[in-house]
Design a protein around this motif. Sequence first.
Motif, short mmCIF file in Angstrom:
data_model
loop_
_atom_site.label_atom_id
_atom_site.label_comp_id
_atom_site.label_asym_id
_atom_site.label_seq_id
_atom_site.Cartn_x
_atom_site.Cartn_y
_atom_site.Cartn_z
N PRO A 57 0.80 -1.22 0.00
CA PRO A 57 0.00 0.00 0.00
C PRO A 57 0.84 1.27 0.00
CG PRO A 57 -0.19 -1.17 2.11
CD PRO A 57 0.58 -2.06 1.18
N ASP A 58 2.10 1.20 0.45
CA ASP A 58 2.89 2.42 0.54
C ASP A 58 3.90 2.57 -0.59
OD1 ASP A 58 1.58 2.96 2.93
OD2 ASP A 58 2.98 1.64 4.01
N ALA A 59 3.88 1.65 -1.53
CA ALA A 59 4.89 1.70 -2.59
C ALA A 59 4.75 2.99 -3.40
CB ALA A 59 4.74 0.50 -3.51
N LYS A 60 5.92 3.56 -3.76
CA LYS A 60 5.92 4.75 -4.60
C LYS A 60 6.22 4.32 -6.03
CE LYS A 60 7.19 8.71 -2.01
NZ LYS A 60 8.13 9.36 -1.25
N VAL A 61 5.28 4.52 -6.93
CA VAL A 61 5.50 4.12 -8.31
C VAL A 61 5.19 5.33 -9.19
CG1 VAL A 61 4.86 2.51 -10.13
CG2 VAL A 61 4.77 1.79 -7.73
N SER A 62 6.22 5.81 -9.92
CA SER A 62 6.00 7.07 -10.64
C SER A 62 4.96 6.89 -11.74
CB SER A 62 7.32 7.59 -11.19
OG SER A 62 7.90 6.61 -11.99
N LEU A 63 4.85 5.65 -12.26
CA LEU A 63 3.84 5.40 -13.29
C LEU A 63 2.44 5.74 -12.78
CD1 LEU A 63 3.07 4.14 -16.08
CD2 LEU A 63 2.75 2.00 -14.84
N PHE A 64 2.17 5.38 -11.53
CA PHE A 64 0.84 5.66 -10.97
C PHE A 64 0.56 7.16 -11.01
CE2 PHE A 64 1.05 1.78 -7.91
CZ PHE A 64 1.00 0.95 -9.01
N GLU A 65 1.58 7.93 -10.66
CA GLU A 65 1.37 9.37 -10.62
C GLU A 65 1.10 9.91 -12.02
OE1 GLU A 65 4.48 11.66 -8.85
OE2 GLU A 65 3.10 13.30 -8.39
N LYS A 66 1.81 9.32 -13.01
CA LYS A 66 1.56 9.75 -14.39
C LYS A 66 0.13 9.46 -14.79
CE LYS A 66 6.13 9.72 -16.40
NZ LYS A 66 6.84 8.62 -15.68
N LEU A 67 -0.36 8.28 -14.40
CA LEU A 67 -1.72 7.89 -14.79
C LEU A 67 -2.78 8.67 -14.02
CD1 LEU A 67 -1.22 4.02 -15.04
CD2 LEU A 67 -1.74 5.57 -16.92
N TRP A 68 -2.54 8.84 -12.72
CA TRP A 68 -3.55 9.49 -11.87
C TRP A 68 -2.89 10.57 -11.02
CZ3 TRP A 68 -3.69 4.03 -12.37
CH2 TRP A 68 -4.81 3.54 -13.06
N PRO A 69 -2.67 11.75 -11.58
CA PRO A 69 -1.92 12.79 -10.86
C PRO A 69 -2.51 13.11 -9.49
CG PRO A 69 -2.35 13.44 -13.13
CD PRO A 69 -3.09 12.17 -12.92
N THR A 70 -3.82 13.08 -9.33
CA THR A 70 -4.35 13.35 -7.99
C THR A 70 -4.56 12.08 -7.19
OG1 THR A 70 -6.44 13.63 -9.16
CG2 THR A 70 -5.47 15.61 -8.21
N GLY A 71 -5.11 11.05 -7.84
CA GLY A 71 -5.38 9.80 -7.12
C GLY A 71 -4.12 9.16 -6.59
N ALA A 72 -3.00 9.41 -7.26
CA ALA A 72 -1.75 8.82 -6.80
C ALA A 72 -0.69 9.90 -6.73
CB ALA A 72 -1.32 7.69 -7.73
N ALA A 73 -1.01 11.02 -6.07
CA ALA A 73 -0.04 12.10 -5.94
C ALA A 73 1.21 11.57 -5.24
CB ALA A 73 -0.65 13.26 -5.16
N GLY A 74 2.37 11.89 -5.77
CA GLY A 74 3.60 11.39 -5.19
C GLY A 74 3.85 9.92 -5.51
N GLY A 75 2.99 9.33 -6.34
CA GLY A 75 3.21 7.94 -6.73
C GLY A 75 2.60 6.93 -5.79
N ILE A 76 2.00 7.41 -4.69
CA ILE A 76 1.38 6.47 -3.75
C ILE A 76 -0.12 6.45 -3.99
CG2 ILE A 76 0.95 5.98 -1.32
CD1 ILE A 76 3.57 7.37 -0.69
N MET A 77 -0.63 5.25 -4.22
CA MET A 77 -2.05 5.12 -4.51
C MET A 77 -2.89 5.42 -3.28
SD MET A 77 -3.69 1.82 -6.36
CE MET A 77 -2.53 1.38 -7.64
N THR A 78 -3.91 6.27 -3.44
CA THR A 78 -4.79 6.55 -2.31
C THR A 78 -5.87 5.47 -2.22
OG1 THR A 78 -6.14 7.87 -3.78
CG2 THR A 78 -4.52 9.05 -2.47
N PRO A 79 -6.48 5.35 -1.03
CA PRO A 79 -7.58 4.38 -0.92
C PRO A 79 -8.71 4.69 -1.89
CG PRO A 79 -7.11 5.38 1.23
CD PRO A 79 -6.17 6.00 0.26
N GLU A 80 -8.98 5.97 -2.11
CA GLU A 80 -10.08 6.27 -3.04
C GLU A 80 -9.74 5.84 -4.46
OE1 GLU A 80 -8.64 8.34 -0.96
OE2 GLU A 80 -8.34 10.36 -1.78
N LEU A 81 -8.45 5.92 -4.80
CA LEU A 81 -8.08 5.43 -6.13
C LEU A 81 -8.27 3.91 -6.19
CD1 LEU A 81 -7.04 5.77 -8.95
CD2 LEU A 81 -4.70 5.66 -8.09
#
Lengths: 583, 261
Positions: A57-81
Motif C-alpha cells: 500500500p505504501d509503494a511509490k511508483v511514478s507510473l501511478f502518478e503519471k496515470l492518476w496525478p491526484t489519485g496517486a499524488a507522489g506515486g502512492i495510490m490513495t484508498p479512493e483510487l
Amino acid sequence: MSSPVVHAHGAPQGFIRRYIFSLDHKVIGIQYYFLALFSVFLGMSLSVLMRFHMVYPDAKVSLFEKLWPTGAAGGIMTPELYLSLMTMHGTIMVFFVLTTAPQSGFGNYFLPIQIGAEDMAFPVLNMLSFWTTLLALVVMVSAFFVQGGAPLSGWTAYPPLSAVGPLSGPGEGMGQTLWVISIAIFCGASLMGAINFIATTIDLRARGMSMMRLPLTVWSWFVTAILGLLGFAVLLAAGVLLLLDRMAGTSFFLPAGLVVNDQILNHKGGSPLLWQHLFWFFGHPEVYIAILPGMGLASQLLATFSRKPIFGYRAMVYAILGIGFLGFFVWGHHMFMSGMNPYSAMAFSILTMSIGVPSAIKTFNWIGTLWGGRIRFTTAMLFALGFVSLFVSGGISGIFLGQPALDLYFHDTYFVVGHFHMIMGVAAIFGMFGGTFYWFPKMFGRMMNETLGKIHFYLTFLGVYAIFTPMHFLGIAGNPRRYADFTNFEFMNNLMPVHKFMTHAAIFTAVVQLIFVFNLFWSMRKGAKAPVNPWDSTTLEWTVSSPPPFDNFAGKHPVVNHGAYEYSVPGAAKDYIMQSDPA
Amino acid sequence: MLLGVIVWILTVVICYFFLGHYWWFPPPISEHGQAYDAQFNATLWVTGVIFFLAQIALGYVIIRFRDKGGTAKYSHGNNMMEALWTSATALLFIGLVLAGTRIWAAVHFAEAPADALRIEVLGKQFAWSFRYPGPDGKFGRTDIKQINDQGGNSFGIDEKDPAGKDDITSASIKVPAGKPILLILKSRDVIHNFFVRELRLKQDIVPGMEIPFHFQADKIGVYEVPCSELCGLGHHQMRTTLEVMSEANFEKWKQEQAAQK
Ligand code: HEM
Ligand SMILES: [Cu+2]
Ligand SMILES: [Cu+2]
C-alpha cells in the motif's frame, strides 16, 4: 420459419458500410468480440494494480502518478483510487466483457448461422446496439478523467453512497454520474440486442430446425436474451431513478435525516433498500446472462470432442429453462444482511438452493457426456473441461452463501469474491477462450496455433486456481472485501502472506494472457488455412466456407434433418452426422 | 491426460488446505457461534464430498476416455439416472437450508429477552459510536442539528431532554459477559455493517432504519470490529473493538463513565 424475402440485402461495397457501420451480423459479432477483448485487458490491468496496492500500500511508483496525478499524488495510490479501480474493474468485467463477448459477440456471429438464417431479424437494430454499447464503454471509461475521478461505490453502486454526490467521497460527483449514464445506455443497447436474439430464434429457423434440434448454444443464447430483456429493463428504470436522486433532488433511495460529511441533507421518504431490490432483480439474472452462454458452449464442445451425443439433451434444455425461470426469484440472497425482512430470507434461500439443482444436473450430464467417449484434446476442449472444473469449484461455495445462517459471517468477505470469480468470472472467461479456439477458424478462415493454445491453457488454469482458491480461506478468516489495505486490523495483518501469494499469482496469470493475444493476432495472418469443418462438428456453421459468405448459405436454404449432436451413430459412414445431412 | 492428473492434484491440494485449517475462523465466543460452526462443518463435509467426487470423476473420465482409437458409445442419456441425481441433489441442498433455519431463527425471529442491555450503535463515515442509557435507563432524544463530533456528541443528543443528560457514549463497545445484549443499529450517512468474527454475526446498518440485533457473548476478551459494507474511502480503516468484560468490570466502567458527566 425463414422466408427468403425477410431481409434480402446484398453485400455492401464500401469499407465503411462493410466493416464499420455494418449490418452484417458476422461483422457485428466480431466488433463485439474486439470490444470485449479491449475491455477484458483493461479490466485485468486494473485488477493487477489493485492486487499490487493491497500488498504494497505504501509503494511509490511514478507510473501511478503519471496515470492518476491526484489519485496517486507522489506515486502512492490513495484508498479512493483503489476503490475507483475496483469499481471500474467490476463494472467493466461484468457489463463489457461477460455480457458482451459470449452473448453479443459469439451469439451474434453464430446464432443465425446455427439456425440456418441469413442474418438477424433486425439488422439495423443490431448495428445500433453495437454502437450504443461502444458509446456506453466510452462514457464509462471517461469517468476516469473527470474531476474527482471514477466512482468508488463498487459495481453495485448502493445508495446513499452513490446518490448524494461528491459529499460522500471523491468520484461520487461527475464520475458517478457518468457511471449511471453509461449503465443506462448499456441497458438500452442490451434491450435492443435481446429483442433481436429472441425474434431471430423464434422466426428465422431453417426448415426442420425444431426447438428440440437446436444446438444447446442457441438455447442458451435464446434464454439469455429473455433474461436480458426482463433484467435490463428493470436496471434501466433503477438507473434513471438514481440519476434523478442525484440531479433532480428526488428521494427514491434517500431517507430523511441524512447527515453526510457534516452537512444535513433535505431528502425524505426514500429507501436505500429499494435500490438493492431493483439492482439485484437485474443482478442475479445477470450472473446467468454471464454464464449461460458458457454452459451452452461447454455442452457443444464436450459433445463434439468426446464424439458423443449430449447426455440428456432434453434435461439440459429443461435445466437451462429452469435456471432462467428461477433466476428471477432468488435476488434476495444478495440481501440477507441488508435489513430486509428476515422471514423473506427463508423463501429466498430455499429458492436459491432449488436453482442449484439444475446447475448440478448440468454438471452430471457433462460428465455423462464424457463417459464412454473418445476424447480429443484440442485447446477448445481443454477450456471446456476447465470450465466444468471451475464451475464445480465455484458452485460448491454457493451452497454456503445460499444459507442465510452461514451468510451471517460470509457476506461481504473474500469468500464471496472467491465464489463469484470462480463461477461467473473465470468460468465464463474459459467459455470465451473455448469459443475462440473452436470458432476462430470459421470467423477468420485460419486455424489458431494449438501448441501455444495448450501452453496458455495450462498456465491459465493453474493461475486462476492459485488466485481464487485462497480467497475462500481469507473469507473463512473473516477478511472483508472492498478494503484498500489491511494494515489497520491485527487479524488481517496475519493474512498478509496469503494476499502476497495471490498477488504474485495474479501478475503471473496476467502476463500469461499475452500468449493468447499473440496467438490470436498471429493466427489471423499466419495461421494454417481452415477447412470447412476442421473439428468434424455437426452444426450448420460447419457446412459453409470459412469464413462464411455474406448471406451465410450462398443463396441456398439449408434443411435440417437431424438433432444437434449425432456423433458416433452406429452404422453411419463417418463418426458424425451433420444436421443438414439427408435423413 | 495431463489435465486429468492436474485436476486430481489440484483437488487433493485444495482438500488438504481445507482440512488443515491454516487460515480459519477464530474460536467462537457464544452459543450461537458454536451452532454456526456446527452448521458450517456439516455443509463443509457435504459439499466437500461432492467437490471431491465430482473433480475426481472429471479427472477420471479425462484419463479413461481419451481417444485411443475405437468408437465412442452412442447414447442419449438415461432418464433413470437423471431423476435419481436430480432428487438426490434437491434433497441434500434443501436439507442443508432447513438444518440452518434454527440458527437464523434464533438470530432474527426470536426477540431479545426483555431484560437485555440496550446499546445504540451509530455508524458514520468512518467511525463508530456507541450509546448506553445512563442510570435512568432511558435514551435521551436526538436531534440531527445538534450533532457535534468534535464536541463528543456524534449522536446529536438533545440538550433540552433531561433523559439524555446521563447517556454514556463511547467509541468502542463494551458488554458484560453472559448477558443478553440488544443493539439498535443506526447510520447517519451511508450503509455500514457491524461484524464481529468471534460472534459469527453480521448486520448491515442502513440510514433511515433502526435495526434491532441481539446477541450474547460468553468469553471475556477484546475483539476487532471491521466495517463490512463499502462506505467510502475510509472503509478499510473503520475499525473499533468489542470488549467483553466480567459483569463487575462492566459495572465499574459504566460508573466511571457516568461520573465523568
Ligand atoms: C486476473 C484476473 C482477476 C483478478 C486478479 C481479479 C481481482 C479482483 C479483486 C482483487 C477484486 C476486489 C476485491 C475487493 O476489494 O473486494 C475484484 C473485484 C471484482 N471482480 Fe475481479 N479479478 C479478476 C478477474 C475478474 C473477472 C474475469 C471478472 C468477471 C466477472 C471479475 C469481476 C469482478 C467483480 C464483479 C468484482 C467486484 C467489484 C466490486 O466489489 O464492486 N474479475 N477482482
Ligand atoms: Cu444471485
Ligand atoms: Cu465501511
